[in-house]
Motif scaffolding. Structure first.
Motif, PDB file in Angstrom:
ATOM      1  N   GLU A 142     -31.013 -58.369  22.858  1.00 41.95           N
ATOM      2  CA  GLU A 142     -31.667 -58.126  23.443  1.00 41.95           C
ATOM      3  C   GLU A 142     -31.016 -57.374  24.959  1.00 41.95           C
ATOM      4  OE1 GLU A 142     -34.161 -61.078  26.207  1.00 41.95           O
ATOM      5  OE2 GLU A 142     -35.370 -61.764  24.124  1.00 41.95           O
ATOM      6  N   VAL A 143     -31.431 -55.884  24.690  1.00 44.49           N
ATOM      7  CA  VAL A 143     -30.879 -54.881  26.004  1.00 44.49           C
ATOM      8  C   VAL A 143     -32.007 -55.389  26.653  1.00 44.49           C
ATOM      9  CG1 VAL A 143     -29.689 -53.061  26.065  1.00 44.49           C
ATOM     10  CG2 VAL A 143     -29.372 -54.755  24.443  1.00 44.49           C
ATOM     11  N   HIS A 144     -31.466 -55.609  28.479  1.00 41.81           N
ATOM     12  CA  HIS A 144     -32.497 -55.122  29.451  1.00 41.81           C
ATOM     13  C   HIS A 144     -32.409 -54.020  30.181  1.00 41.81           C
ATOM     14  CE1 HIS A 144     -35.286 -59.191  28.605  1.00 41.81           C
ATOM     15  NE2 HIS A 144     -33.680 -59.710  28.267  1.00 41.81           N
ATOM     16  N   GLU A 162     -23.697 -51.950  33.979  1.00 43.17           N
ATOM     17  CA  GLU A 162     -23.880 -52.202  34.987  1.00 43.17           C
ATOM     18  C   GLU A 162     -25.433 -52.164  34.878  1.00 43.17           C
ATOM     19  OE1 GLU A 162     -21.860 -49.295  36.521  1.00 43.17           O
ATOM     20  OE2 GLU A 162     -20.662 -51.418  35.804  1.00 43.17           O
ATOM     21  N   ASP A 163     -25.976 -51.125  34.287  1.00 45.88           N
ATOM     22  CA  ASP A 163     -27.580 -50.492  33.924  1.00 45.88           C
ATOM     23  C   ASP A 163     -28.510 -51.564  33.012  1.00 45.88           C
ATOM     24  OD1 ASP A 163     -27.444 -48.199  35.771  1.00 45.88           O
ATOM     25  OD2 ASP A 163     -27.105 -46.955  34.191  1.00 45.88           O
ATOM     26  N   PHE A 164     -27.708 -52.161  32.328  1.00 44.96           N
ATOM     27  CA  PHE A 164     -28.257 -53.106  30.973  1.00 44.96           C
ATOM     28  C   PHE A 164     -27.967 -55.042  31.798  1.00 44.96           C
ATOM     29  CE2 PHE A 164     -27.280 -49.452  30.013  1.00 44.96           C
ATOM     30  CZ  PHE A 164     -28.569 -48.721  29.680  1.00 44.96           C
ATOM     31  N   SER A 165     -28.277 -55.677  30.868  1.00 45.12           N
ATOM     32  CA  SER A 165     -28.174 -56.822  30.731  1.00 45.12           C
ATOM     33  C   SER A 165     -29.271 -57.646  29.859  1.00 45.12           C
ATOM     34  CB  SER A 165     -29.033 -57.732  32.694  1.00 45.12           C
ATOM     35  OG  SER A 165     -30.228 -57.533  31.893  1.00 45.12           O
ATOM     36  N   GLY A 166     -28.396 -59.028  28.584  1.00 44.80           N
ATOM     37  CA  GLY A 166     -29.056 -58.863  28.485  1.00 44.80           C
ATOM     38  C   GLY A 166     -27.622 -59.616  27.792  1.00 44.80           C
ATOM     39  N   GLU A 167     -28.354 -60.131  26.288  1.00 55.09           N
ATOM     40  CA  GLU A 167     -27.027 -61.023  25.265  1.00 55.09           C
ATOM     41  C   GLU A 167     -26.629 -59.754  24.788  1.00 55.09           C
ATOM     42  OE1 GLU A 167     -28.285 -62.773  21.431  1.00 55.09           O
ATOM     43  OE2 GLU A 167     -30.439 -63.270  23.198  1.00 55.09           O
TER      44      GLU A 167
END
Length: 186
Positions: A142-144, A162-167
């Motif tokens: 996942e990319v949020h 910094e624009d993305f979170s998730g595994e």
């Protein structure tokens, strides 16, 4: 944010695309010997006035035009949003877009290959999920991110971790950086 183009060039490109009809597009492509990059360059040369202010005045005159080259209407959203950001971000100008427009542009880019200006390959193997809407695409780690951050990234614009979170965020940004350096596999 478009290699080889400055902000004035991007604005001239938007003027050119706002004036381009289906027939005119075909004429441009024939004149450019079906070289899409050359046709874009010729359009910029044609529409780039002597000053950015003059080009901006022409953009304001044609910005509500409903003409379009022979392409899906979603390409108009991609042009307006992505190139709008290509102009705004370097100038430090923030703009919000209707969420449904950004998501429509993002869906189009995710169906379109990189060779045609899209981002299908950039997103392959990841599950892209909007952090502020129900938008989801693909499978894998996942990319949020916001729909705008995802759109800009899959459209080949520089991405910030910094624009993305998730595994899958770190691997996604790494893929984008490798492509930007020309070391990624397309």
């Amino acid at each position: 944010m478009c290699p080889g183009w400055d902000i004035h060039d991007v604005l001239a490109h938007l003027v050119d695309t706002a004036k381009t009809t289906r027939v005119y597009f075909l004429r441009q492509m024939i004149a450019a010997k079906f070289d899409f990059d050359r046709a874009n360059k010729d359009g910029i040369t044609r529409e780039r006035a002597t000053t950015p202010e003059a080009t901006l005045a022409e953009f304001r005159r044609v910005r509500d035009a409903t003409k379009t080259p022979p392409a899906a209407l979603a390409t108009r959203l991609v042009e307006a949003i992505v190139h709008g950001e290509d102009i705004r971000r370097p100038l430090g100008i923030f703009h919000s877009y209707p969420g449904e427009s950004v998501e429509a542009a993002l869906r189009y880019q995710l169906r379109t290959g990189v060779s045609m200006g899209g981002g299908k390959e950039r997103a392959a193997g990841f599950s892209l999920q909007a952090s502020d809407s129900r938008f989801e695409h693909g499978s894998g780690p996942e990319v949020h991110g916001t729909p705008l951050a995802l759109l800009m990234a899959v459209s080949g614009r520089p991405a910030s971790a910094e624009d993305f979170s998730g595994e899958g965020a770190a691997a996604f940004v790494r893929r984008l950086e490798q492509e930007e350096r020309g070391t990624g596999d397309r």
